[in-house]
Design a protein around this motif. Structure first.
Motif, PDB file in Angstrom:
ATOM      1  N   LEU A  97       0.849  -1.186   0.000  1.00  0.00           N
ATOM      2  CA  LEU A  97       0.000   0.000   0.000  1.00  0.00           C
ATOM      3  C   LEU A  97       0.887   1.239   0.000  1.00  0.00           C
ATOM      4  O   LEU A  97       1.809   1.342   0.810  1.00  0.00           O
ATOM      5  N   PRO A  98       0.641   2.188  -0.907  1.00  0.00           N
ATOM      6  CA  PRO A  98       1.437   3.425  -0.890  1.00  0.00           C
ATOM      7  C   PRO A  98       1.287   4.144   0.445  1.00  0.00           C
ATOM      8  O   PRO A  98       0.204   4.178   1.032  1.00  0.00           O
ATOM      9  N   CYS A  99       2.363   4.725   0.919  1.00  0.00           N
ATOM     10  CA  CYS A  99       2.314   5.480   2.168  1.00  0.00           C
ATOM     11  C   CYS A  99       3.337   6.612   2.084  1.00  0.00           C
ATOM     12  O   CYS A  99       3.968   6.822   1.041  1.00  0.00           O
ATOM     13  N   SER A 100       3.510   7.321   3.165  1.00  0.00           N
ATOM     14  CA  SER A 100       4.426   8.454   3.200  1.00  0.00           C
ATOM     15  C   SER A 100       5.567   8.177   4.174  1.00  0.00           C
ATOM     16  O   SER A 100       5.523   7.236   4.979  1.00  0.00           O
ATOM     17  N   HIS A 101       6.578   9.016   4.104  1.00  0.00           N
ATOM     18  CA  HIS A 101       7.690   8.911   5.048  1.00  0.00           C
ATOM     19  C   HIS A 101       7.197   9.144   6.476  1.00  0.00           C
ATOM     20  O   HIS A 101       7.700   8.527   7.436  1.00  0.00           O
ATOM     21  N   GLU A 102       6.179  10.001   6.615  1.00  0.00           N
ATOM     22  CA  GLU A 102       5.614  10.268   7.942  1.00  0.00           C
ATOM     23  C   GLU A 102       4.987   9.006   8.538  1.00  0.00           C
ATOM     24  O   GLU A 102       5.017   8.813   9.754  1.00  0.00           O
ATOM     25  N   ASP A 103       4.403   8.151   7.680  1.00  0.00           N
ATOM     26  CA  ASP A 103       3.848   6.879   8.180  1.00  0.00           C
ATOM     27  C   ASP A 103       4.951   5.997   8.762  1.00  0.00           C
ATOM     28  O   ASP A 103       4.764   5.338   9.796  1.00  0.00           O
ATOM     29  N   TYR A 104       6.094   5.985   8.098  1.00  0.00           N
ATOM     30  CA  TYR A 104       7.230   5.211   8.612  1.00  0.00           C
ATOM     31  C   TYR A 104       7.711   5.771   9.944  1.00  0.00           C
ATOM     32  O   TYR A 104       7.964   5.022  10.899  1.00  0.00           O
ATOM     33  N   LEU A 105       7.813   7.096  10.033  1.00  0.00           N
ATOM     34  CA  LEU A 105       8.259   7.718  11.286  1.00  0.00           C
ATOM     35  C   LEU A 105       7.276   7.438  12.414  1.00  0.00           C
ATOM     36  O   LEU A 105       7.675   7.209  13.563  1.00  0.00           O
ATOM     37  N   ALA A 106       5.964   7.446  12.068  1.00  0.00           N
ATOM     38  CA  ALA A 106       4.948   7.143  13.082  1.00  0.00           C
ATOM     39  C   ALA A 106       5.105   5.714  13.584  1.00  0.00           C
ATOM     40  O   ALA A 106       4.995   5.442  14.790  1.00  0.00           O
ATOM     41  N   ALA A 107       5.381   4.790  12.675  1.00  0.00           N
ATOM     42  CA  ALA A 107       5.582   3.392  13.076  1.00  0.00           C
ATOM     43  C   ALA A 107       6.804   3.251  13.974  1.00  0.00           C
ATOM     44  O   ALA A 107       6.799   2.458  14.928  1.00  0.00           O
ATOM     45  N   CYS A 108       7.850   4.017  13.673  1.00  0.00           N
ATOM     46  CA  CYS A 108       9.049   3.982  14.520  1.00  0.00           C
ATOM     47  C   CYS A 108       8.745   4.457  15.936  1.00  0.00           C
ATOM     48  O   CYS A 108       9.445   4.076  16.888  1.00  0.00           O
ATOM     49  N   ASN A 109       7.707   5.272  16.083  1.00  0.00           N
ATOM     50  CA  ASN A 109       7.259   5.727  17.401  1.00  0.00           C
ATOM     51  C   ASN A 109       6.153   4.831  17.964  1.00  0.00           C
ATOM     52  O   ASN A 109       5.425   5.220  18.869  1.00  0.00           O
ATOM     53  N   HIS A 110       6.035   3.630  17.375  1.00  0.00           N
ATOM     54  CA  HIS A 110       5.066   2.627  17.810  1.00  0.00           C
ATOM     55  C   HIS A 110       3.623   3.106  17.670  1.00  0.00           C
ATOM     56  O   HIS A 110       2.767   2.827  18.511  1.00  0.00           O
ATOM     57  N   GLU A 111       3.368   3.844  16.599  1.00  0.00           N
ATOM     58  CA  GLU A 111       2.006   4.237  16.251  1.00  0.00           C
ATOM     59  C   GLU A 111       1.620   3.526  14.960  1.00  0.00           C
ATOM     60  O   GLU A 111       2.301   3.671  13.939  1.00  0.00           O
ATOM     61  N   PHE A 112       0.543   2.757  15.003  1.00  0.00           N
ATOM     62  CA  PHE A 112       0.087   2.076  13.794  1.00  0.00           C
ATOM     63  C   PHE A 112      -0.406   3.105  12.781  1.00  0.00           C
ATOM     64  O   PHE A 112      -1.301   3.906  13.103  1.00  0.00           O
ATOM     65  N   PRO A 113       0.141   3.138  11.568  1.00  0.00           N
ATOM     66  CA  PRO A 113      -0.380   4.055  10.542  1.00  0.00           C
ATOM     67  C   PRO A 113      -1.850   3.772  10.271  1.00  0.00           C
ATOM     68  O   PRO A 113      -2.255   2.613  10.128  1.00  0.00           O
ATOM     69  N   GLU A 114      -2.675   4.827  10.217  1.00  0.00           N
ATOM     70  CA  GLU A 114      -4.119   4.661  10.070  1.00  0.00           C
ATOM     71  C   GLU A 114      -4.488   3.935   8.780  1.00  0.00           C
ATOM     72  O   GLU A 114      -5.375   3.084   8.769  1.00  0.00           O
ATOM     73  N   ARG A 115      -3.811   4.259   7.676  1.00  0.00           N
ATOM     74  CA  ARG A 115      -4.129   3.607   6.400  1.00  0.00           C
ATOM     75  C   ARG A 115      -3.796   2.108   6.468  1.00  0.00           C
ATOM     76  O   ARG A 115      -4.471   1.286   5.860  1.00  0.00           O
ATOM     77  N   TRP A 116      -2.738   1.752   7.185  1.00  0.00           N
ATOM     78  CA  TRP A 116      -2.380   0.339   7.376  1.00  0.00           C
ATOM     79  C   TRP A 116      -3.485  -0.381   8.138  1.00  0.00           C
ATOM     80  O   TRP A 116      -3.909  -1.468   7.755  1.00  0.00           O
ATOM     81  N   TRP A 117      -3.970   0.253   9.193  1.00  0.00           N
ATOM     82  CA  TRP A 117      -5.006  -0.370  10.015  1.00  0.00           C
ATOM     83  C   TRP A 117      -6.289  -0.563   9.226  1.00  0.00           C
ATOM     84  O   TRP A 117      -6.905  -1.636   9.259  1.00  0.00           O
ATOM     85  N   LYS A 118      -6.713   0.454   8.487  1.00  0.00           N
ATOM     86  CA  LYS A 118      -7.953   0.357   7.712  1.00  0.00           C
ATOM     87  C   LYS A 118      -7.831  -0.688   6.610  1.00  0.00           C
ATOM     88  O   LYS A 118      -8.766  -1.457   6.362  1.00  0.00           O
ATOM     89  N   ALA A 119      -6.705  -0.712   5.927  1.00  0.00           N
ATOM     90  CA  ALA A 119      -6.515  -1.680   4.845  1.00  0.00           C
ATOM     91  C   ALA A 119      -6.515  -3.102   5.381  1.00  0.00           C
ATOM     92  O   ALA A 119      -7.074  -4.011   4.761  1.00  0.00           O
ATOM     93  N   GLN A 120      -5.905  -3.315   6.531  1.00  0.00           N
ATOM     94  CA  GLN A 120      -5.895  -4.654   7.119  1.00  0.00           C
ATOM     95  C   GLN A 120      -7.299  -5.071   7.547  1.00  0.00           C
ATOM     96  O   GLN A 120      -7.709  -6.215   7.304  1.00  0.00           O
TER      97      GLN A 120
END
Length: 382
Positions: free
Chosen positions: A354-377
């Motif tokens: 799924l396309p995402c942004s660099h901010e999504d990666y940074l959020a994951a590094c802070n142990h925050e599930f990216p919202e688009r990842w959660w919805k897609a799953q």
């Protein structure tokens, strides 16, 4: 034959356009005239007008001559793709007749690897564009640049403010995801906002996108069909004072979104709707189309995702499972890996990207599930 639905451009308009210099965009376009129809097999981008407006809030006549004069008087970039203007689809005896004609024309073009740019009247024509994918046997990701969700009640006829309800409810349902870019909260009921969440659709508020226009880029990268409501642009920039919009995207922002749509390897159709036919508005429409065409010429051909040799892999550990990201070495764009179940019993599992942004990666590094990842799953499990 599907192209029989298309009427040629007015001969006087052709004469005016042909008087432009060889440096203008008009010199790179082949036109549907009374005596000649473009060879679609040699075309990459096709402009199609649809003069249907009965589904609009204000039923006004549509005249695309202003748009064409503005568009073809612009100067092209270093473009190589062949562009054709296939003329107009006239209103049928009923809106349903027009939908049928649009559906057939769009389906034929996409099958021939031609990207249609449909400039129409009312936005209910988005429904016809969506139905154009029926024969392609694929799920559709729809992105709407729109101040409203258009979930309005259906009282018989589909309208520009209720077409999404018909898309969601009607069989066959080929809609995989819907995303709204630039909605304005006061134009949407809380029930509609809750429904977007319930269906695991995506929506970005106007202020959110204006603060960081780049957050919209991954959304377009995953889109098949883009529907642009010109009411999403504030009137001071669009020139539409008949239907006054004090808030909305400015001219620069809407052109940036159009370029994101064009640069996406996956977008195969763009629709531009709800214009009021003014000369002022035609200037902006022409520039929106120009930026989309510019984007198409700069596609990087990273979709579908092929060999992973040209990508850097990043794994972010979580307690439940690791989240895997890929970054393109060519464009520095990001993707996130999504577990996806391939049968109705949810037993056969594979991974999709799924396309995402660099901010999504940074959020994951802070142990925050990216919202688009959660919805897609969640959507893959349903």
């Amino acid at each position: 034959m599907e192209f029989d639905f298309l009427s040629p451009l007015d001969s006087d308009l052709i004469i005016d356009i042909k008087q432009l210099s060889s440096q203008h965009l008009s010199s790179k376009v082949v036109f549907h005239t009374e005596h000649d129809f473009p060879d679609v097999s040699k075309v990459r981008i096709a402009i199609v007008g649809v003069l249907e407006n009965r589904g609009g809030v204000e039923s006004t006549s549509i005249d695309l001559s202003y748009v064409r004069r503005e568009l073809y008087s612009l100067f092209p970039g270093n473009w190589s793709h062949t562009i054709a203007d296939l003329g107009d689809i006239l209103p049928g005896n009923s809106p349903e007749d027009t939908y049928y004609a649009v559906q057939k024309v769009v389906s034929r073009l996409i099958k021939n690897n031609v990207i249609p740019i449909v400039i129409g009247g009312s936005q209910d024509l988005t429904y016809a564009l969506y139905r154009g994918y029926d024969d392609l046997e694929q799920m559709v990701n729809l992105v709407a640049i729109d101040p409203k969700f258009d979930f309005g009640k259906q009282d018989g006829m589909v309208s520009s403010e209720s077409f999404l309800s018909k898309i969601v409810l009607e069989e066959p349902n080929n809609l995989f995801n819907y995303c709204n870019i630039g909605y304005q909260t006061y134009y949407n009921s809380q029930e509609e906002i809750d429904l977007i969440e319930k269906l695991y659709f995506d929506a970005y508020r106007l202020g959110e996108v204006c603060n960081s226009i780049s957050i919209a880029e991954p959304v377009f990268r995953d889109a098949d069909l883009v529907s642009l409501d010109l009411n999403s642009v504030k009137s001071s920039d669009s020139g539409n004072f008949n239907n006054f919009q004090p808030n909305g995207f400015n001219g620069k922002e809407i052109c940036a979104l159009s370029r994101y749509a064009g640069i996406s390897d996956k977008v195969s159709c763009l629709g531009i709707f709800n214009q009021m036919g003014t000369k002022q508005e035609s200037v902006l429409i022409a520039q929106i189309v120009w930026y989309f065409i510019e984007g198409v010429h700069y596609r990087s051909n990273e979709y579908p995702f092929g060999s992973k040799e040209n990508y850097s892999k990043y794994t972010v550990p979580f307690e439940e499972e690791d989240i895997v990201f890929f970054k393109s070495d060519k464009t520095e764009r990001w993707w996130i890996e999504i577990p996806f179940f391939t049968n109705s019993h949810n037993k056969l599992k594979k991974n999709t990207l799924l396309p995402c942004s660099h901010e999504d990666y940074l959020a994951a590094c802070n142990h925050e599930f990216p919202e688009r990842w959660w919805k897609a799953q969640r959507k893959s499990i349903l």
